[in-house]
Every structure is written in structure tokens, then in C-alpha cells.
Design a protein around this motif. Structure first.
Motif, PDB file in Angstrom:
ATOM      1  N   ASP A  99       0.812  -1.225   0.000  1.00  0.00           N
ATOM      2  CA  ASP A  99       0.000   0.000   0.000  1.00  0.00           C
ATOM      3  C   ASP A  99       0.843   1.272   0.000  1.00  0.00           C
ATOM      4  OD1 ASP A  99       0.991   0.118   2.593  1.00  0.00           O
ATOM      5  OD2 ASP A  99      -0.974   0.060   3.570  1.00  0.00           O
ATOM      6  N   GLY A 100       2.179   1.131  -0.124  1.00  0.00           N
ATOM      7  CA  GLY A 100       3.068   2.290  -0.152  1.00  0.00           C
ATOM      8  C   GLY A 100       3.644   2.645   1.205  1.00  0.00           C
ATOM      9  N   THR A 101       3.230   1.934   2.240  1.00  0.00           N
ATOM     10  CA  THR A 101       3.725   2.177   3.594  1.00  0.00           C
ATOM     11  C   THR A 101       5.126   1.586   3.754  1.00  0.00           C
ATOM     12  OG1 THR A 101       1.468   2.046   4.445  1.00  0.00           O
ATOM     13  CG2 THR A 101       3.228   1.749   6.047  1.00  0.00           C
ATOM     14  N   VAL A 102       5.947   2.277   4.552  1.00  0.00           N
ATOM     15  CA  VAL A 102       7.275   1.785   4.917  1.00  0.00           C
ATOM     16  C   VAL A 102       7.287   1.640   6.431  1.00  0.00           C
ATOM     17  CG1 VAL A 102       9.748   2.281   4.936  1.00  0.00           C
ATOM     18  CG2 VAL A 102       8.351   2.996   2.979  1.00  0.00           C
ATOM     19  N   ILE A 103       7.688   0.471   6.926  1.00  0.00           N
ATOM     20  CA  ILE A 103       7.775   0.243   8.364  1.00  0.00           C
ATOM     21  C   ILE A 103       9.234  -0.029   8.703  1.00  0.00           C
ATOM     22  CG2 ILE A 103       7.023  -1.180  10.300  1.00  0.00           C
ATOM     23  CD1 ILE A 103       4.490  -1.808   8.660  1.00  0.00           C
ATOM     24  N   ASN A 105      11.932  -1.069  11.560  1.00  0.00           N
ATOM     25  CA  ASN A 105      12.120  -1.784  12.822  1.00  0.00           C
ATOM     26  C   ASN A 105      10.813  -2.068  13.555  1.00  0.00           C
ATOM     27  OD1 ASN A 105      14.846  -1.992  12.443  1.00  0.00           O
ATOM     28  ND2 ASN A 105      15.353  -0.240  13.701  1.00  0.00           N
ATOM     29  N   GLY A 106       9.716  -2.156  12.832  1.00  0.00           N
ATOM     30  CA  GLY A 106       8.434  -2.484  13.426  1.00  0.00           C
ATOM     31  C   GLY A 106       7.811  -1.381  14.255  1.00  0.00           C
ATOM     32  N   HIS A 107       8.457  -0.193  14.339  1.00  0.00           N
ATOM     33  CA  HIS A 107       7.970   0.883  15.197  1.00  0.00           C
ATOM     34  C   HIS A 107       7.613   2.156  14.447  1.00  0.00           C
ATOM     35  CE1 HIS A 107       9.076  -1.496  18.664  1.00  0.00           C
ATOM     36  NE2 HIS A 107      10.310  -1.617  18.189  1.00  0.00           N
ATOM     37  N   TYR A 108       8.381   2.483  13.439  1.00  0.00           N
ATOM     38  CA  TYR A 108       8.168   3.737  12.718  1.00  0.00           C
ATOM     39  C   TYR A 108       7.457   3.438  11.408  1.00  0.00           C
ATOM     40  CZ  TYR A 108      11.510   5.323  16.117  1.00  0.00           C
ATOM     41  OH  TYR A 108      12.140   5.603  17.300  1.00  0.00           O
ATOM     42  N   VAL A 109       6.328   4.083  11.202  1.00  0.00           N
ATOM     43  CA  VAL A 109       5.533   3.855  10.008  1.00  0.00           C
ATOM     44  C   VAL A 109       5.510   5.143   9.195  1.00  0.00           C
ATOM     45  CG1 VAL A 109       3.260   3.244   9.098  1.00  0.00           C
ATOM     46  CG2 VAL A 109       4.104   2.168  11.199  1.00  0.00           C
ATOM     47  N   ILE A 110       5.860   5.038   7.936  1.00  0.00           N
ATOM     48  CA  ILE A 110       5.787   6.181   7.026  1.00  0.00           C
ATOM     49  C   ILE A 110       4.765   5.797   5.957  1.00  0.00           C
ATOM     50  CG2 ILE A 110       7.050   7.678   5.440  1.00  0.00           C
ATOM     51  CD1 ILE A 110       9.637   6.692   6.899  1.00  0.00           C
ATOM     52  N   ASN A 111       3.652   6.543   5.893  1.00  0.00           N
ATOM     53  CA  ASN A 111       2.645   6.195   4.884  1.00  0.00           C
ATOM     54  C   ASN A 111       3.071   6.763   3.530  1.00  0.00           C
ATOM     55  OD1 ASN A 111       1.817   8.899   4.772  1.00  0.00           O
ATOM     56  ND2 ASN A 111       0.068   8.569   6.135  1.00  0.00           N
ATOM     57  N   LYS A 112       2.296   6.462   2.487  1.00  0.00           N
ATOM     58  CA  LYS A 112       2.708   6.872   1.141  1.00  0.00           C
ATOM     59  C   LYS A 112       2.672   8.386   0.958  1.00  0.00           C
ATOM     60  CE  LYS A 112      -1.697   5.808  -1.062  1.00  0.00           C
ATOM     61  NZ  LYS A 112      -2.339   4.990  -2.072  1.00  0.00           N
ATOM     62  N   GLY A 114       4.014  10.299   3.213  1.00  0.00           N
ATOM     63  CA  GLY A 114       5.214  10.758   3.923  1.00  0.00           C
ATOM     64  C   GLY A 114       4.963  11.082   5.381  1.00  0.00           C
ATOM     65  N   GLU A 115       3.769  10.826   5.885  1.00  0.00           N
ATOM     66  CA  GLU A 115       3.462  11.096   7.295  1.00  0.00           C
ATOM     67  C   GLU A 115       4.046   9.974   8.150  1.00  0.00           C
ATOM     68  OE1 GLU A 115      -0.826  13.173   6.290  1.00  0.00           O
ATOM     69  OE2 GLU A 115      -0.725  11.015   6.684  1.00  0.00           O
TER      70      GLU A 115
END
Length: 119
Positions: A99-103, A105-112, A114-115
Motif C-alpha cells: 500500500d506504499g507504507t514503509v515500516i 524496525n516495526g515501530h516507525y511507520v511512514i505512509n505513502k 510521507g506522514e
């Protein structure tokens, strides 16, 4: 008969085979399979680099310069199709979701968009 056996033996050694890294030091690799080889070159997609740790299973193929490592055995069976995970031996991970999300180390989520959020 002797010639045909020798040709068959040489042909067998030209096949790709799996092996395990037995030494990894400053880019100098050694792997063992049916034959031990030292000074092996490792290949990966452009822009990626890794110091392959001892004990990793690799695929070895013959080349004009000797054996070459194409990559390590992946453990991505638990990933959905199309997703990519980059990880280190120490446990650092970057997961690229469909879905374009980057995670990270399992803690920081960056959505597509950029939030960034913390889980």
C-alpha cells in the motif's frame, strides 16, 4: 569410456549448487559446497551491498573467474506477494508494503504521503 566419464564429471561441475559461507572478512568470501572455494565474488542488484555472514546458505555458479555467489537463501515465505523486506543480522528491518507504507524496525511507520507515526 574414460573420456565420456571425464566429460560428464566436468559437465556436472558447471551446474549451480548451494553451499554455505565459511568465511566473510572485508569482502573476501569463502564458501563450501561439493568443493570449497575462496576469493568468491558476490553479485546483487545494482545499489545493494551486503557483507554475507558466515553460515548463510548461498547459490554458487561457475564463472570465467571461478565460483560466483548469486545470492543468499531468502526467508520471505511469510511476506505477501509484492512486498519487500530488507534486514540485517542484528535485527534492523525495513518493510516495504504493497500500500506504499514503509515500516522501520516495526515501530516507525511512514505512509505513502510521507506522514510518520510511531507504533
Amino acid at each position: 569410456m574414460w573420456i565420456s566419464r571425464m566429460l560428464a564429471k566436468n559437465h556436472e561441475s558447471e551446474k549451480a549448487q548451494s553451499g554455505y559461507i565459511s568465511m566473510s572478512n572485508g569482502g573476501e568470501l569463502e564458501a563450501g559446497s561439493t568443493v570449497n572455494a575462496r576469493g568468491i565474488k558476490a553479485y546483487s542488484p545494482y545499489g545493494y551491498s551486503a557483507a554475507v555472514p558466515v553460515g548463510e546458505e548461498v547459490i554458487l555458479v561457475p564463472s570465467a573467474e571461478g565460483q560466483a555467489i548469486l545470492g543468499t537463501r531468502e526467508g520471505g515465505a511469510s511476506l505477501p506477494q509484492g512486498e519487500v523486506e530488507i534486514s540485517s543480522k542484528g535485527g534492523a528491518k525495513i518493510l516495504l508494503k504493497n500500500d506504499g507504507t514503509v515500516i522501520i524496525n516495526g515501530h516507525y511507520v511512514i505512509n505513502k504521503e510521507g506522514e510518520v507515526s510511531v507504533v
